[in-house]
Design an enzyme around this catalytic site. Structure first.
Site, PDB file in Angstrom:
ATOM      1  N   GLU A 120       0.836  -1.216   0.000  1.00 12.35           N
ATOM      2  CA  GLU A 120       0.000   0.000   0.000  1.00 12.35           C
ATOM      3  C   GLU A 120       0.861   1.252   0.000  1.00 12.35           C
ATOM      4  O   GLU A 120       1.797   1.377   0.793  1.00 12.35           O
ATOM      5  CB  GLU A 120      -0.901  -0.025   1.241  1.00 12.35           C
ATOM      6  CG  GLU A 120      -2.294   0.430   0.962  1.00 12.35           C
ATOM      7  CD  GLU A 120      -3.032  -0.493  -0.005  1.00 12.35           C
ATOM      8  OE1 GLU A 120      -3.216  -0.075  -1.172  1.00 12.35           O
ATOM      9  OE2 GLU A 120      -3.438  -1.591   0.385  1.00 12.35           O
ATOM     10  N   HIS A 121       0.532   2.168  -0.923  1.00 12.96           N
ATOM     11  CA  HIS A 121       1.278   3.418  -1.135  1.00 12.96           C
ATOM     12  C   HIS A 121       2.696   3.151  -1.649  1.00 12.96           C
ATOM     13  O   HIS A 121       3.535   4.046  -1.655  1.00 12.96           O
ATOM     14  CB  HIS A 121       1.307   4.287   0.129  1.00 12.96           C
ATOM     15  CG  HIS A 121      -0.036   4.936   0.420  1.00 12.96           C
ATOM     16  ND1 HIS A 121      -0.295   6.257   0.163  1.00 12.96           N
ATOM     17  CD2 HIS A 121      -1.189   4.416   0.890  1.00 12.96           C
ATOM     18  CE1 HIS A 121      -1.552   6.522   0.502  1.00 12.96           C
ATOM     19  NE2 HIS A 121      -2.116   5.421   0.939  1.00 12.96           N
ATOM     20  N   ASP A 137      -4.421  -0.880 -10.688  1.00 10.73           N
ATOM     21  CA  ASP A 137      -5.783  -1.377 -10.938  1.00 10.73           C
ATOM     22  C   ASP A 137      -5.905  -2.032 -12.309  1.00 10.73           C
ATOM     23  O   ASP A 137      -6.465  -3.125 -12.457  1.00 10.73           O
ATOM     24  CB  ASP A 137      -6.802  -0.228 -10.860  1.00 10.73           C
ATOM     25  CG  ASP A 137      -6.763   0.480  -9.517  1.00 10.73           C
ATOM     26  OD1 ASP A 137      -6.176  -0.074  -8.568  1.00 10.73           O
ATOM     27  OD2 ASP A 137      -7.326   1.580  -9.430  1.00 10.73           O
TER      28      ASP A 137
END
Ligand code: ADP
Ligand code: MG
Length: 390
Positions: free
Chosen positions: A41-42, A180
């Protein structure tokens, strides 16, 4: 059009609805899935590693090319109104609302020199919108896969990833990376997609949840805290500052062994931001090794460590996400973490199948006790990537 959004639907059913709406059958039907980021994440905008998987919820499009430059688009979701535009006049002003996603893809294709033509399009998506499962990328990837076939453009899936990213960045105005679209286009059933955001190289990693009698439960807290956008920008700036002060092109270049030295050179807050990115990248690499060697039952501790790092070092969690994670862990989850940008949104929990109801029930009760609105739950499993289905 009686299909309610999020209800699964067959390719034939979508083709039949297209025929009812437009008066003739489509040229074909294509699907592309939403995604869950298992870990990482990030890390994407720090040139690091991510490990998403495509989920068994998909955007389905039925499309037929037209002889003119008109595009007519309709979705089973929302106001269900037909949108009609002349694609030779596409501009930011004409690509608004949900049609910015499909028309944005057409605009990007045209920018890349593809000879685009008019079409009729019917969309039915089972990816819940705005729940952090990337319903927008699912639409872009279904549309780009369909138009790539119909226009004979012959872009590879990796090129379609960049077309989806350009749609988000240049048309929709969302400053997103390639996570994504990579999950949606490059995925395979029963696998996660390991992605190196610096080199854009990717490979599939086995994620056989059903073989291990496991589920991934998504808990949508349905909260978005007001500082989400500002917080995201502020974290990106902290990461850039950290990289600059440590003289590296990106935080991806650092390893855990360099953290003690980094602690001496950075202020306390920037150091903690940097430590999250460095340790999170390592957790993604470790998760890939553990999945290969021992299977998904063994990754729980890595997921939970990722959450602690986001809560304590990156400080992007919130009370709702922390409660969802803690309650899931207390009630039989093997691991749990917030997923997505933070400050609200979704948490995921890795759960033995037999414990699913117990975990849902416990999280529901914990939210009720805190006087928060009831969360939504989705069980997801790793499914295949974008493809033609009719
Ligand atoms: P996410 O991608 O996390 O679900 P976004 O805000 O990026 O959230 O994308 C949500 C947007 O995608 C919606 O506002 C809408 O414009 C579009 N969208 C999602 N699902 C559908 C659908 N079934 N029909 C039409 N538009 C949709
Ligand atoms: Mg989106």
């Amino acid at each position: 059009m009686n299909a309610s959004a999020t209800q699964p639907i067959s390719a034939q059913n979508v083709a039949d609805t297209f025929a009812t709406v437009f008066g003739y059958p489509p040229d074909g039907v294509w699907v592309a899935p939403g995604r869950v980021n298992l870990i990482g994440e990030h890390t994407d905008y720090n040139d690091g590693f991510v490990l998403p998987f495509a989920i068994d919820r998909e955007a389905t499009v039925a499309v037929r090319l037209r002889a003119d430059q008109t595009a007519r688009l309709i979705s089973s979701y929302g106001d269900k109104k037909m949108v009609e535009v002349d694609i030779s006049t596409l501009s930011h002003g004409t690509m608004t609302g949900w049609t910015a996603y499909p028309l944005g893809v057409v605009w990007v294709l045209a920018q890349m020199g593809v000879e685009v033509g008019g079409f009729d399009l019917y969309l039915h998506s089972t990816v819940p919108s705005g729940a952090g499962l990337s319903s927008s990328a699912a639409i872009e990837c279904a549309v780009s896969t369909a138009l790539n076939d119909l226009y004979g453009a012959q872009f590879s899936p990796k090129e379609l990833v960049l077309i989806g990213q350009r749609t988000e960045n240049e048309v929709v105005g969302a400053p997103t990376g390639i996570l994504d679209q990579s999950a949606s286009l490059l995925a395979s059933d029963g696998h996660a997609v390991f992605l190196d955001c610096r080199t854009r190289e990717s490979h599939l990693v086995p994620l056989d949840l059903s073989g291990a009698a496991l589920r991934i439960l998504v808990v949508d807290t349905k909260v978005t805290h007001a500082h989400a956008t500002g917080g995201y920008a502020e974290r990106r700036a902290s990461c850039e500052l950290g990289a600059q002060m440590l003289d590296v092109p990106s935080l991806r270049e650092l390893t855990a062994a360099q953290l003690p030295e980094a602690a001496l050179r950075l202020d306390a807050v920037t150091y903690r931001r940097v430590r999250h990115i460095v340790t999170e990248n390592q957790r993604v690499l470790d998760t890939v090794v553990v999945l290969d060697d021992a299977g998904p039952t063994a990754i729980g501790a890595l997921l939970t460590a990722s959450h602690s790092s986001m809560r304590d070092d990156f400080e992007i969690s919130c009370a709702e996400l922390d409660l969802a994670v803690a309650t899931a862990l207390e009630n039989g989850a093997l691991g749990a973490r917030m997923t997505g940008g933070g400050f609200g949104g979704c948490a995921i929990a890795l759960i033995p199948e037999a414990e699913e109801l117990k975990v849902r029930d416990a999280v529901d009760r914990a939210f009720a006790k805190a006087n928060w609105q009831a969360p939504d739950f989705f069980t997801v499993s790793p499914g295949p990537g974008a493809r033609r289905i009719l």
